[in-house]
Design a protein around this motif. Structure first.
Motif, short mmCIF file in Angstrom:
data_model
loop_
_atom_site.label_atom_id
_atom_site.label_comp_id
_atom_site.label_asym_id
_atom_site.label_seq_id
_atom_site.Cartn_x
_atom_site.Cartn_y
_atom_site.Cartn_z
N LEU A 42 0.84 -1.20 0.00
CA LEU A 42 0.00 0.00 0.00
C LEU A 42 0.87 1.25 0.00
CD1 LEU A 42 -2.58 1.69 0.39
CD2 LEU A 42 -2.46 1.15 2.84
N LEU A 43 1.91 1.26 0.82
CA LEU A 43 2.81 2.41 0.85
C LEU A 43 3.52 2.60 -0.48
CD1 LEU A 43 4.40 2.15 4.41
CD2 LEU A 43 2.93 3.97 3.55
N PHE A 44 3.85 1.49 -1.14
CA PHE A 44 4.50 1.58 -2.45
C PHE A 44 3.54 2.22 -3.46
CE2 PHE A 44 5.93 0.24 -6.60
CZ PHE A 44 7.32 0.32 -6.51
N SER B 34 2.68 9.83 -4.72
CA SER B 34 3.30 10.99 -4.08
C SER B 34 4.60 11.41 -4.76
CB SER B 34 3.57 10.70 -2.60
OG SER B 34 4.51 9.65 -2.45
N SER B 35 5.35 10.45 -5.30
CA SER B 35 6.64 10.81 -5.91
C SER B 35 6.46 11.66 -7.16
CB SER B 35 7.44 9.54 -6.24
OG SER B 35 6.72 8.72 -7.15
N THR B 36 5.46 11.32 -7.99
CA THR B 36 5.21 12.13 -9.18
C THR B 36 4.61 13.48 -8.80
OG1 THR B 36 3.12 10.93 -9.44
CG2 THR B 36 4.96 10.24 -10.82
N ALA B 37 3.73 13.48 -7.78
CA ALA B 37 3.17 14.75 -7.31
C ALA B 37 4.28 15.64 -6.76
CB ALA B 37 2.12 14.49 -6.23
N PHE B 38 5.21 15.04 -6.01
CA PHE B 38 6.34 15.80 -5.46
C PHE B 38 7.23 16.33 -6.56
CE2 PHE B 38 10.85 15.66 -4.38
CZ PHE B 38 10.90 16.57 -3.34
N SER C 22 6.56 12.16 1.80
CA SER C 22 5.38 12.34 0.94
C SER C 22 4.43 11.13 0.92
CB SER C 22 5.80 12.70 -0.49
OG SER C 22 6.60 11.68 -1.09
N PRO C 23 4.93 9.87 0.82
CA PRO C 23 3.97 8.75 0.82
C PRO C 23 3.24 8.61 2.15
CG PRO C 23 6.21 7.93 0.92
CD PRO C 23 6.31 9.39 0.62
N PHE C 24 3.90 9.01 3.25
CA PHE C 24 3.25 8.90 4.55
C PHE C 24 2.17 9.98 4.71
CE2 PHE C 24 7.49 7.07 5.04
CZ PHE C 24 7.16 5.83 5.58
N LEU C 25 2.39 11.14 4.07
CA LEU C 25 1.35 12.17 4.06
C LEU C 25 0.14 11.68 3.27
CD1 LEU C 25 0.45 15.06 4.70
CD2 LEU C 25 1.57 15.80 2.58
N PHE C 26 0.38 11.07 2.11
CA PHE C 26 -0.72 10.49 1.33
C PHE C 26 -1.38 9.35 2.09
CE2 PHE C 26 0.73 13.16 -1.90
CZ PHE C 26 -0.02 13.00 -3.07
N PHE C 27 -0.58 8.62 2.87
CA PHE C 27 -1.11 7.52 3.68
C PHE C 27 -2.09 8.05 4.74
CE2 PHE C 27 -0.77 4.71 7.42
CZ PHE C 27 -1.20 3.51 6.86
N ALA D 277 -5.51 18.05 -6.68
CA ALA D 277 -4.09 18.27 -6.43
C ALA D 277 -3.29 18.14 -7.72
CB ALA D 277 -3.58 17.28 -5.38
N GLY D 278 -3.60 17.09 -8.50
CA GLY D 278 -2.90 16.89 -9.77
C GLY D 278 -3.17 18.01 -10.76
N LEU D 279 -4.43 18.44 -10.85
CA LEU D 279 -4.78 19.53 -11.77
C LEU D 279 -4.18 20.84 -11.31
CD1 LEU D 279 -8.53 18.69 -12.54
CD2 LEU D 279 -6.51 18.20 -13.94
N TRP D 280 -4.11 21.05 -9.98
CA TRP D 280 -3.50 22.28 -9.46
C TRP D 280 -2.03 22.35 -9.84
CZ3 TRP D 280 0.45 23.39 -6.01
CH2 TRP D 280 0.54 24.73 -5.60
N ILE D 281 -1.33 21.23 -9.72
CA ILE D 281 0.09 21.20 -10.09
C ILE D 281 0.26 21.52 -11.56
CG2 ILE D 281 2.11 19.69 -10.35
CD1 ILE D 281 1.25 18.29 -7.76
N LEU D 282 -0.60 20.93 -12.42
CA LEU D 282 -0.51 21.18 -13.85
C LEU D 282 -0.80 22.63 -14.19
CD1 LEU D 282 -2.20 18.07 -15.54
CD2 LEU D 282 0.22 18.69 -15.54
#
Length: 243
Positions: A44-46, A52-56, A89-94, A230-235
């Motif tokens: 799940l964390l993976f 999270s890695s791509t968002a980061f 970042s993954p723990f924040l998403f978690f 979040a994804g659209l905001w980054i874009l």
């Protein structure tokens, strides 16, 4: 990789240990999401790290992130801040994911444990992770990916020109920036729709009741809308690097 395969066995290592193999195994599961669940919290964390890695990475290329880094002074504090942000970042998403799972358990009043529910719905996040990667690396494929054309003529850097393409120069003139943006946005939206659909099917399988399945998806829908926004905001943010 050789040492891992030797110590743990080839099958176990490439199924559970080697990052690229685990990643592509999860992407390959897109064809049958509704019948699968994560077997361990680490998986799940993976999956959340895929998100999270791509968002980061997208976030750190924006002016908003550059302005945040100013508060950390010199070069080394800024680098330390970025490394810690990536690791956390993954723990924040978690945390966001678990809040949705706890809310789901409370709404449905199920006897399933939070851990069990977390593992059951983990695979429904894979479509979101996949389209995050697609949107994030789309421009890289369009630009840097063109180096394949010149590289195929001189794959070893020996000065060859086997196919006459050694001097090919990558160009982005064949597609407009707004078209790229619309393709990325469409991918993110479609991926999230598929994720919602997959989560609903998992809910039907877990709760065995149509009404419970529907109301259980309110927190998950809120979570996925949050991921979408979040994804659209980054874009939508100005980037420090060009197309």
């Amino acid at each position: 990789t050789i040492a891992g395969a030797y110590i743990f066995g080839r099958e176990d290592w490439f199924r559970h240990g080697e990052f690229s193999s685990v990643f592509f195994h999860l992407v390959g599961s897109l064809k049958s999401l509704t019948g699968k669940k994560a077997t361990h919290i680490s998986l799940l964390l993976f999956i959340l790290f895929m998100l999270s890695s791509t968002a980061f990475d997208g976030m750190r290329e924006t002016f908003a992130w550059a302005n945040m880094r100013i508060f950390f002074g010199g070069y080394m504090p800024q680098i330390l801040f970025e490394r810690m942000a990536l690791i956390l970042s993954p723990f924040l998403f978690f945390v966001f994911y678990e809040v949705a799972i706890v809310a789901m358990k409370f709404i449905v009043r199920t006897r399933e444990s939070i851990r069990a529910l977390s593992l059951e719905f983990a695979y429904s996040l894979i479509p979101i992770a996949f389209v995050y990667h697609f949107a994030h690396y789309f421009t890289l494929i369009l630009t840097t990916g063109q180096l394949f054309i010149s590289g195929i003529s001189d794959p070893f850097g020996f000065g060859w020109n086997v196919f006459g393409t050694k001097d090919f120069t990558p160009t982005i003139a064949f597609i407009r920036a707004d078209v790229v943006w619309y393709i990325e946005v469409a991918a993110i939206v479609v991926g999230h729709i598929i994720a919602v659909y997959a989560a609903h099917h998992v809910a039907l399988r877990v709760f065995h009741d149509r009404r419970k399945a529907i109301i259980s998806q309110i927190p998950m829908l809120a979570l996925m809308v949050f991921y979408t926004m979040a994804g659209l905001w980054i874009l939508s943010q100005p980037f420090t690097t060009g197309l």
